[in-house]
Design a protein around this motif. Structure first.
Motif, mmCIF file in Angstrom:
data_model
loop_
_atom_site.group_PDB
_atom_site.id
_atom_site.type_symbol
_atom_site.label_atom_id
_atom_site.label_comp_id
_atom_site.label_asym_id
_atom_site.label_seq_id
_atom_site.Cartn_x
_atom_site.Cartn_y
_atom_site.Cartn_z
ATOM 1 N N THR A 275 51.571 34.561 82.921
ATOM 2 C CA THR A 275 50.548 35.252 83.709
ATOM 3 C C THR A 275 50.621 36.742 83.446
ATOM 4 O O THR A 275 51.714 37.339 83.465
ATOM 5 N N VAL A 276 49.476 37.351 83.161
ATOM 6 C CA VAL A 276 49.388 38.780 82.878
ATOM 7 C C VAL A 276 48.695 39.466 84.045
ATOM 8 O O VAL A 276 47.631 39.028 84.492
ATOM 9 N N THR A 277 49.288 40.548 84.533
ATOM 10 C CA THR A 277 48.720 41.275 85.658
ATOM 11 C C THR A 277 48.877 42.774 85.415
ATOM 12 O O THR A 277 49.356 43.194 84.359
ATOM 13 N N THR A 278 48.445 43.578 86.387
ATOM 14 C CA THR A 278 48.514 45.035 86.243
ATOM 15 C C THR A 278 49.364 45.648 87.347
ATOM 16 O O THR A 278 49.501 45.080 88.439
ATOM 17 N N TYR A 279 49.915 46.817 87.058
ATOM 18 C CA TYR A 279 50.649 47.551 88.092
ATOM 19 C C TYR A 279 49.714 47.901 89.254
ATOM 20 O O TYR A 279 50.134 47.916 90.413
ATOM 21 N N GLN A 280 48.465 48.168 88.931
ATOM 22 C CA GLN A 280 47.516 48.562 89.978
ATOM 23 C C GLN A 280 47.308 47.454 91.000
ATOM 24 O O GLN A 280 47.270 47.714 92.209
ATOM 25 N N THR A 283 50.328 47.125 93.287
ATOM 26 C CA THR A 283 50.551 48.223 94.230
ATOM 27 C C THR A 283 49.355 48.438 95.159
ATOM 28 O O THR A 283 49.310 49.422 95.892
ATOM 29 N N TYR A 284 48.407 47.491 95.148
ATOM 30 C CA TYR A 284 47.240 47.620 96.030
ATOM 31 C C TYR A 284 47.607 47.284 97.470
ATOM 32 O O TYR A 284 48.315 46.313 97.744
ATOM 33 N N ARG A 285 47.131 48.096 98.390
ATOM 34 C CA ARG A 285 47.207 47.795 99.817
ATOM 35 C C ARG A 285 45.987 48.394 100.491
ATOM 36 O O ARG A 285 45.431 49.390 100.030
ATOM 37 N N ARG A 286 45.587 47.806 101.586
ATOM 38 C CA ARG A 286 44.337 48.203 102.228
ATOM 39 C C ARG A 286 44.438 49.574 102.880
ATOM 40 O O ARG A 286 43.453 50.282 103.012
ATOM 41 N N ALA A 287 45.630 49.939 103.302
ATOM 42 C CA ALA A 287 45.866 51.263 103.897
ATOM 43 C C ALA A 287 47.322 51.630 103.631
ATOM 44 O O ALA A 287 48.165 50.753 103.379
ATOM 45 N N ARG A 288 47.623 52.916 103.690
ATOM 46 C CA ARG A 288 48.968 53.366 103.346
ATOM 47 C C ARG A 288 50.023 52.791 104.277
ATOM 48 O O ARG A 288 51.189 52.680 103.906
ATOM 49 N N THR A 289 49.628 52.442 105.488
ATOM 50 C CA THR A 289 50.593 51.909 106.448
ATOM 51 C C THR A 289 50.716 50.394 106.382
ATOM 52 O O THR A 289 51.563 49.806 107.053
ATOM 53 N N GLU A 290 49.885 49.741 105.568
ATOM 54 C CA GLU A 290 49.903 48.290 105.477
ATOM 55 C C GLU A 290 50.746 47.830 104.288
ATOM 56 O O GLU A 290 51.010 48.598 103.359
ATOM 57 N N PRO A 291 51.182 46.572 104.300
ATOM 58 C CA PRO A 291 52.008 46.067 103.197
ATOM 59 C C PRO A 291 51.201 45.897 101.915
ATOM 60 O O PRO A 291 49.965 45.854 101.933
ATOM 61 N N PHE A 292 51.913 45.783 100.798
ATOM 62 C CA PHE A 292 51.269 45.532 99.513
ATOM 63 C C PHE A 292 50.822 44.069 99.472
ATOM 64 O O PHE A 292 51.613 43.149 99.679
ATOM 65 N N VAL A 293 49.555 43.888 99.175
ATOM 66 C CA VAL A 293 48.925 42.578 99.336
ATOM 67 C C VAL A 293 49.457 41.546 98.344
ATOM 68 O O VAL A 293 49.634 40.372 98.679
ATOM 69 N N HIS A 294 49.763 41.978 97.122
ATOM 70 C CA HIS A 294 50.012 41.020 96.042
ATOM 71 C C HIS A 294 51.472 40.952 95.589
ATOM 72 O O HIS A 294 51.757 40.337 94.559
ATOM 73 N N PHE A 295 52.377 41.565 96.330
ATOM 74 C CA PHE A 295 53.775 41.553 95.901
ATOM 75 C C PHE A 295 54.372 40.141 95.866
ATOM 76 O O PHE A 295 55.362 39.910 95.171
ATOM 77 N N GLU A 296 53.756 39.207 96.606
ATOM 78 C CA GLU A 296 54.312 37.856 96.591
ATOM 79 C C GLU A 296 54.218 37.223 95.206
ATOM 80 O O GLU A 296 54.888 36.222 94.915
ATOM 81 N N LEU A 297 53.411 37.806 94.308
ATOM 82 C CA LEU A 297 53.317 37.284 92.943
ATOM 83 C C LEU A 297 54.686 37.287 92.264
ATOM 84 O O LEU A 297 54.998 36.413 91.459
ATOM 85 N N PHE A 298 55.521 38.295 92.583
ATOM 86 C CA PHE A 298 56.847 38.357 91.982
ATOM 87 C C PHE A 298 57.676 37.120 92.331
ATOM 88 O O PHE A 298 58.476 36.653 91.531
ATOM 89 N N VAL A 311 57.121 50.661 80.386
ATOM 90 C CA VAL A 311 58.055 50.642 81.510
ATOM 91 C C VAL A 311 58.343 52.035 82.062
ATOM 92 O O VAL A 311 58.683 52.193 83.246
ATOM 93 N N HIS A 312 58.158 53.074 81.234
ATOM 94 C CA HIS A 312 58.425 54.438 81.719
ATOM 95 C C HIS A 312 57.426 54.856 82.796
ATOM 96 O O HIS A 312 57.649 55.843 83.497
ATOM 97 N N LEU A 313 56.329 54.101 82.937
ATOM 98 C CA LEU A 313 55.321 54.446 83.939
ATOM 99 C C LEU A 313 55.494 53.692 85.253
ATOM 100 O O LEU A 313 54.647 53.807 86.140
ATOM 101 N N LEU A 314 56.561 52.935 85.394
ATOM 102 C CA LEU A 314 56.719 52.111 86.585
ATOM 103 C C LEU A 314 56.466 52.912 87.859
ATOM 104 O O LEU A 314 57.154 53.887 88.133
ATOM 105 N N PRO A 315 55.486 52.505 88.670
ATOM 106 C CA PRO A 315 55.258 53.204 89.942
ATOM 107 C C PRO A 315 56.368 52.881 90.936
ATOM 108 O O PRO A 315 56.994 51.831 90.870
#
Length: 556
Positions: A275-280, A283-298, A311-315
């Motif tokens: 599966t190929v995905t993006t860093y963007q 790291t997406y979340r609906r608001a800065r105070t909310e959790p990251f929506v897609h981290f469960e993919l890991f 890899v040098h660009l890892l957010p």
């Protein structure tokens, strides 16, 4: 003093090592030195390396002994090696592996060391302490498995990198092999990179970073690693265009069924064995105070390998979650480990040590990447713009200089010079790029360009239907345009060395006619634009590229 004039190394007490290029021992001294020292710069005649704690720990992780490192310096040194350098190599190398992570017979994760005082210091350190459970004895501390990466981060800040011997989860099986055909095979250096990453499948292999120049086939190295691991794989990359290029390469060069290659993006949520995905998206979340929506993919789909493209660009958020998935094998790919925030040690602890590196110019001489000439063209400002510049604050000064309208005249002359070649025009500011598009009538790709339109324009550029293409910062990464031979940079991101390297990399794929690539940077004379350009060029000049300085009047 014992002086050996024929030897190419000069080792200095500040841990820098000078390597003379013009001599019969250059190549073997370079290869020996590269194992445990970082290349700082490599202009024409003398290359500079630096021996650092991180470079020594990378070497130790790859199995190099301190005695072997010291012997290499002594063998090739023109003058006696300063004693403090030899002592520091011994000291820093001894720190790697003094503390280990491993599982005991009951499957518990332990931080272990024979050094009781060091373990006591670690247990009292606040950053380490929050990762720990109870102490089993003076030498063994329980570690929360979810904190495996965090404890490695904390320990390296104490100056004692952890040797991680806790192993990996196997991950779901995946029958994958590289295609066997006459027009495709791993190049020798790509084979070496895969071998270095895998390390025979031992507990010391299976995670780390491969550093190769842009255009040298890092994607192919990743596919070679995937074939060695033979497990389900998650690939993280920079944008949707890169996702589609990865998919295309996987279908072309791997023995995988099309339905085994999935895409997890804003357009599609299809999780498959690869599966190929993006860093963007991660790291997406609906608001800065909310959790990251897609981290469960890991944590889904039983991954056996995670590949980090660029890899040098890892957010920072991906750094954080990567600290929590240390039981999965990890491969980082990059053209340079330079990070403007100085967090190279984060890459070391969370992805793994640098497993393989090769200088850009070495592959250029071997014909695996194109030869490139670099030129900085200095352009003056008209008097009205100079007066605006003089009264502006620093950030505004940079923008005024970057958007200097006179750059457009120089750009047009360069386009006339390279009328029969495929030319990329790249810049920082959309208003400036739009002006260029209006005058040149060339199509433009920005972050707002729909993906289908991007793909269509890239394809037309590849097949020669259009010979000029304007791209914003989206063109810094993962554009596969093998026949692009000229890049004109009209503005950049302040002094970013990464960006300069990535932009040159857009035109380094070998040309079918073996022609030279041309990289132009347009800067406004006597301004911050020129000052930042010098810093931007630093990484490439350290790789052995030299910039010819031209006045705008010389471009015809």
């Amino acid at each position: 003093m014992d002086v050996r004039p024929a030897n190419p190394l000069i080792v200095q007490s500040d841990h820098t090592v000078l390597l003379e290029v013009d001599g019969p021992l250059y190549a073997e001294a370079r290869d020996a030195l590269a194992a445990f020292a970082e290349l700082v710069k490599s202009p024409e005649h003398i290359h500079t390396y630096r021996v650092t704690p991180l470079s020594i720990w990378n070497a130790a992780a790859a199995g190099h002994s301190p005695q072997g490192m010291a012997d290499a310096l002594t063998r090739y040194a023109k003058y006696p090696v300063p004693q403090n350098v030899l002592c520091d190599i011994e000291d820093y190398a001894s720190r790697y592996g003094r503390v280990r992570l491993l599982h005991d017979d009951e499957g518990r994760l332990l931080l272990e060391s024979e050094d009781v005082a060091l373990m006591r210091e670690a247990a009292r350190n606040p950053a380490v302490k929050k990762c720990l459970g109870e102490a089993l004895d003076d030498r063994r501390l329980l570690v929360d498995p979810a904190m495996r990466g965090h404890v490695k981060q904390a320990m390296i800040r104490l100056g004692f990198p952890v040797e991680d011997l806790a192993g990996y989860v196997e991950g779901g099986e995946l029958a994958i092999a590289l295609d066997e055909r006459e027009d495709f095979a791993l190049r020798p250096y790509q084979e070496q990179a895969v071998d270095s990453f895998w390390a025979g499948g031992s507990e010391k292999g299976g995670s780390g970073v491969v550093v190769l120049p842009c255009g040298a086939g890092k994607t192919i190295v990743a596919m070679g690693a995937m074939a060695r691991v033979g497990r389900k794989t998650l690939i993280l990359t920079t944008n949707l265009t890169a996702v589609r290029q990865w998919q295309r390469e996987l279908r072309d060069k791997c023995k995988l069924a099309p339905e085994e290659i999935g895409e997890y993006t804003g357009e599609r949520k299809d999780i498959q064995s690869v599966t190929v995905t993006t860093y963007q998206i991660l790291t997406y979340r609906r608001a800065r105070t909310e959790p990251f929506v897609h981290f469960e993919l890991f944590g889904s789909n039983d991954w056996g390998l995670i590949v980090y493209d660029e890899v040098h660009l890892l957010p920072a958020p991906v750094f954080r979650v990567t600290a929590e998935i240390q039981a999965t094998r990890r491969l980082g790919l990059t053209a340079t480990l330079v990070r403007e925030d100085g967090k190279e040690d984060e890459v070391f602890t969370l992805i793994g040590p640098k497993r393989y590196d090769v200088p850009w110019k070495v592959l250029e001489r071997q014909g695996f990447i194109a030869q490139a000439s670099c030129a900085e063209v200095r352009v003056a400002m008209v008097e009205d713009d100079r007066m605006r510049y003089a009264g502006a604050d620093r950030r505004q000064k940079f923008r005024i200089a970057s958007e200097n309208p006179r750059k457009l005249d120089t750009l047009m002359r360069l386009l006339d010079r390279h009328d029969d070649q495929l030319v990329l025009i790249i810049g920082q500011y959309l208003r400036q790029l739009q002006q260029v598009a209006t005058v040149t009538r060339a199509p433009m790709i920005t972050g707002k360009t729909p993906n289908d339109e991007r793909i269509e324009l890239y394809n037309k550029f590849r097949n020669g239907e259009i010979k000029r293409l304007i791209v914003s910062k989206v063109g810094n990464f993962a554009i596969d345009l093998p026949d692009a031979s000229v890049l004109i940079q009209i503005s950049g991101t302040f002094g970013s060395r990464q960006e300069e390297a990535q932009r040159l990399g857009r035109i380094l794929r070998p040309k079918s006619d073996r022609s030279e690539a041309h990289f132009y940077t347009l800067v406004t004379r006597d301004t911050l634009d020129q000052d930042y350009a010098q810093n931007r060029q630093l990484f490439l000049t350290e790789q052995g590229y030299s910039y010819k300085i031209l006045d705008e009047a010389e471009v015809a």
